[in-house]
Scaffold this motif. Structure first.
Motif, PDB file in Angstrom:
ATOM      1  N   LEU A  50       0.501  -0.861   0.416  1.00 56.01           N
ATOM      2  CA  LEU A  50       0.334  -0.386   0.257  1.00 56.01           C
ATOM      3  C   LEU A  50       1.000   1.162   0.147  1.00 56.01           C
ATOM      4  CD1 LEU A  50      -2.602  -0.312   1.661  1.00 56.01           C
ATOM      5  CD2 LEU A  50      -3.140  -0.777   0.001  1.00 56.01           C
ATOM      6  N   TRP A  51       0.487   1.968  -0.572  1.00 52.90           N
ATOM      7  CA  TRP A  51       1.144   3.427  -0.868  1.00 52.90           C
ATOM      8  C   TRP A  51       0.458   4.069   0.244  1.00 52.90           C
ATOM      9  CZ3 TRP A  51       5.408   4.907  -2.945  1.00 52.90           C
ATOM     10  CH2 TRP A  51       5.612   6.721  -3.251  1.00 52.90           C
ATOM     11  N   THR A  52       1.547   5.029   1.167  1.00 52.89           N
ATOM     12  CA  THR A  52       0.626   5.757   2.241  1.00 52.89           C
ATOM     13  C   THR A  52       1.066   7.231   2.015  1.00 52.89           C
ATOM     14  OG1 THR A  52       3.024   5.396   3.343  1.00 52.89           O
ATOM     15  CG2 THR A  52       1.418   3.740   4.154  1.00 52.89           C
ATOM     16  N   GLY A  53       1.843   7.107   1.175  1.00 56.71           N
ATOM     17  CA  GLY A  53       1.988   8.681   1.102  1.00 56.71           C
ATOM     18  C   GLY A  53       0.418   9.760   0.357  1.00 56.71           C
ATOM     19  N   ALA A  54       0.552  10.544  -0.524  1.00 57.12           N
ATOM     20  CA  ALA A  54      -0.230  11.620  -0.913  1.00 57.12           C
ATOM     21  C   ALA A  54      -1.172  10.451  -2.237  1.00 57.12           C
ATOM     22  CB  ALA A  54      -0.022  13.092  -1.630  1.00 57.12           C
ATOM     23  N   ARG A  55      -2.593  10.663  -2.243  1.00 61.19           N
ATOM     24  CA  ARG A  55      -3.014  10.025  -2.602  1.00 61.19           C
ATOM     25  C   ARG A  55      -4.506  10.970  -3.548  1.00 61.19           C
ATOM     26  NH1 ARG A  55      -5.729   4.756  -0.503  1.00 61.19           N
ATOM     27  NH2 ARG A  55      -3.699   4.293   1.361  1.00 61.19           N
ATOM     28  N   VAL A  56      -4.450  11.081  -4.980  1.00 62.97           N
ATOM     29  CA  VAL A  56      -6.172  11.307  -5.278  1.00 62.97           C
ATOM     30  C   VAL A  56      -6.953  10.574  -5.147  1.00 62.97           C
ATOM     31  CG1 VAL A  56      -4.113  12.520  -7.377  1.00 62.97           C
ATOM     32  CG2 VAL A  56      -5.534   9.461  -7.504  1.00 62.97           C
ATOM     33  N   PRO A  57      -8.417  11.360  -5.314  1.00 60.04           N
ATOM     34  CA  PRO A  57      -9.682  10.806  -4.673  1.00 60.04           C
ATOM     35  C   PRO A  57     -10.026  10.033  -5.624  1.00 60.04           C
ATOM     36  CG  PRO A  57      -9.378  13.548  -5.497  1.00 60.04           C
ATOM     37  CD  PRO A  57      -8.306  12.909  -6.296  1.00 60.04           C
ATOM     38  N   LYS A  58      -9.204   9.247  -6.406  1.00 54.29           N
ATOM     39  CA  LYS A  58      -9.792   7.688  -6.921  1.00 54.29           C
ATOM     40  C   LYS A  58      -9.114   6.616  -6.330  1.00 54.29           C
ATOM     41  CE  LYS A  58     -11.988   8.612 -10.805  1.00 54.29           C
ATOM     42  NZ  LYS A  58     -12.211   8.809 -12.700  1.00 54.29           N
ATOM     43  N   GLY A  59      -8.000   7.463  -5.288  1.00 53.43           N
ATOM     44  CA  GLY A  59      -7.367   6.516  -4.826  1.00 53.43           C
ATOM     45  C   GLY A  59      -5.771   5.665  -5.083  1.00 53.43           C
ATOM     46  N   TYR A  60      -5.431   6.059  -5.929  1.00 48.29           N
ATOM     47  CA  TYR A  60      -3.865   5.948  -6.588  1.00 48.29           C
ATOM     48  C   TYR A  60      -2.884   7.225  -5.830  1.00 48.29           C
ATOM     49  CZ  TYR A  60      -6.490   4.327 -10.869  1.00 48.29           C
ATOM     50  OH  TYR A  60      -7.457   3.629 -11.212  1.00 48.29           O
ATOM     51  N   GLY A  61      -2.173   6.432  -5.303  1.00 49.73           N
ATOM     52  CA  GLY A  61      -0.467   7.423  -4.694  1.00 49.73           C
ATOM     53  C   GLY A  61       0.346   8.382  -5.830  1.00 49.73           C
ATOM     54  N   THR A  62       0.072   9.155  -5.792  1.00 52.02           N
ATOM     55  CA  THR A  62       1.256  10.674  -6.870  1.00 52.02           C
ATOM     56  C   THR A  62       2.737  10.342  -5.649  1.00 52.02           C
ATOM     57  OG1 THR A  62       0.162  12.258  -5.226  1.00 52.02           O
ATOM     58  CG2 THR A  62      -0.687  11.609  -7.214  1.00 52.02           C
ATOM     59  N   ALA A  63       3.408  10.793  -6.846  1.00 46.04           N
ATOM     60  CA  ALA A  63       5.153  10.773  -5.736  1.00 46.04           C
ATOM     61  C   ALA A  63       5.765  11.465  -6.356  1.00 46.04           C
ATOM     62  CB  ALA A  63       5.848   9.179  -6.040  1.00 46.04           C
ATOM     63  N   ARG A  64       6.127  12.370  -5.953  1.00 43.88           N
ATOM     64  CA  ARG A  64       7.524  12.859  -7.022  1.00 43.88           C
ATOM     65  C   ARG A  64       9.181  12.605  -7.016  1.00 43.88           C
ATOM     66  NH1 ARG A  64       5.963  18.158  -8.756  1.00 43.88           N
ATOM     67  NH2 ARG A  64       8.052  18.934  -8.093  1.00 43.88           N
ATOM     68  N   VAL A  65       8.805  12.823  -8.161  1.00 45.99           N
ATOM     69  CA  VAL A  65       9.615  11.772  -8.926  1.00 45.99           C
ATOM     70  C   VAL A  65      11.244  13.117  -9.758  1.00 45.99           C
ATOM     71  CG1 VAL A  65      11.276  10.262 -10.119  1.00 45.99           C
ATOM     72  CG2 VAL A  65       9.353  10.067  -9.011  1.00 45.99           C
ATOM     73  N   GLN A  66      12.135  13.253  -9.537  1.00 45.06           N
ATOM     74  CA  GLN A  66      12.592  14.903 -10.275  1.00 45.06           C
ATOM     75  C   GLN A  66      12.548  15.356 -10.741  1.00 45.06           C
ATOM     76  OE1 GLN A  66      13.831  12.185 -13.388  1.00 45.06           O
ATOM     77  NE2 GLN A  66      15.339  10.894 -12.431  1.00 45.06           N
ATOM     78  N   GLY A  67      11.423  15.936  -9.672  1.00 44.83           N
ATOM     79  CA  GLY A  67      10.907  17.439  -9.946  1.00 44.83           C
ATOM     80  C   GLY A  67       9.434  17.061  -9.947  1.00 44.83           C
ATOM     81  N   ARG A  68       9.131  16.202 -10.836  1.00 43.15           N
ATOM     82  CA  ARG A  68       7.212  15.675 -10.949  1.00 43.15           C
ATOM     83  C   ARG A  68       6.825  14.347 -10.758  1.00 43.15           C
ATOM     84  NH1 ARG A  68       9.212  13.009 -16.044  1.00 43.15           N
ATOM     85  NH2 ARG A  68       6.338  12.917 -16.555  1.00 43.15           N
ATOM     86  N   THR A  69       5.401  15.324 -10.294  1.00 44.74           N
ATOM     87  CA  THR A  69       4.333  14.327  -9.724  1.00 44.74           C
ATOM     88  C   THR A  69       3.699  13.036 -10.728  1.00 44.74           C
ATOM     89  OG1 THR A  69       3.543  16.106  -8.214  1.00 44.74           O
ATOM     90  CG2 THR A  69       2.691  14.130  -8.394  1.00 44.74           C
ATOM     91  N   VAL A  70       4.560  12.364 -10.684  1.00 48.63           N
ATOM     92  CA  VAL A  70       3.683  11.554 -11.077  1.00 48.63           C
ATOM     93  C   VAL A  70       3.149  10.010 -10.651  1.00 48.63           C
ATOM     94  CG1 VAL A  70       6.482  10.862 -12.243  1.00 48.63           C
ATOM     95  CG2 VAL A  70       5.915   9.394 -10.755  1.00 48.63           C
TER      96      VAL A  70
END
Length: 131
Positions: A50-70
């Protein structure tokens, strides 16, 4: 305000204000809980990560990678499996959008992804059907 934060979070700092410093992979693992649930109706896949970081409303996790949100699941797939082929998208075989376990992700066409989702929503098996 500080007392309320302390009672609620055990600290006077704001909840979630801890920032992990390090390279992208170190930060990625700091947000992964490998003791997630077994997918219902697909226990053979093993536990979700499970991704415990930030998530969008549909539940998909988001991460900052090399200055971009993916997408966290997209980034995990690209690291551990390889790039998603052009024209394909990732399907969560476990039906858990917060999961980032590479073995729970499969690159499929949009049509196949939608078909599997509809089968799962209808309570029918979606993994045994040939793509």
């Amino acid at each position: 305000m500080h007392y309320r934060r302390w009672k609620r979070n055990g600290t006077v700092g704001q909840a979630g204000s801890m920032r992990v410093i390090g390279d992208d992979l170190t930060r990625f693992w700091s947000y992964v809980d490998k003791d997630g649930p077994l997918p219902s109706r697909a226990e053979q896949l093993g536990q979700c990560w499970l991704w415990t970081g930030a998530r969008v409303p549909k539940g998909y996790g988001t991460a900052r990678v090399q200055g971009r949100t993916v997408g966290a699941h997209q980034w995990a797939y690209s690291i551990f499996v390889g790039p998603v082929p052009s024209g394909l998208e990732l399907d969560h075989l476990c039906r858990n959008t917060a999961c980032v376990r590479p073995s729970h992700l499969e690159a499929v066409t949009t049509g196949e992804n939608v078909r599997r989702r509809n089968l799962a929503l209808a309570g029918k098996p979606w993994l045994d059907i040939a793509s």
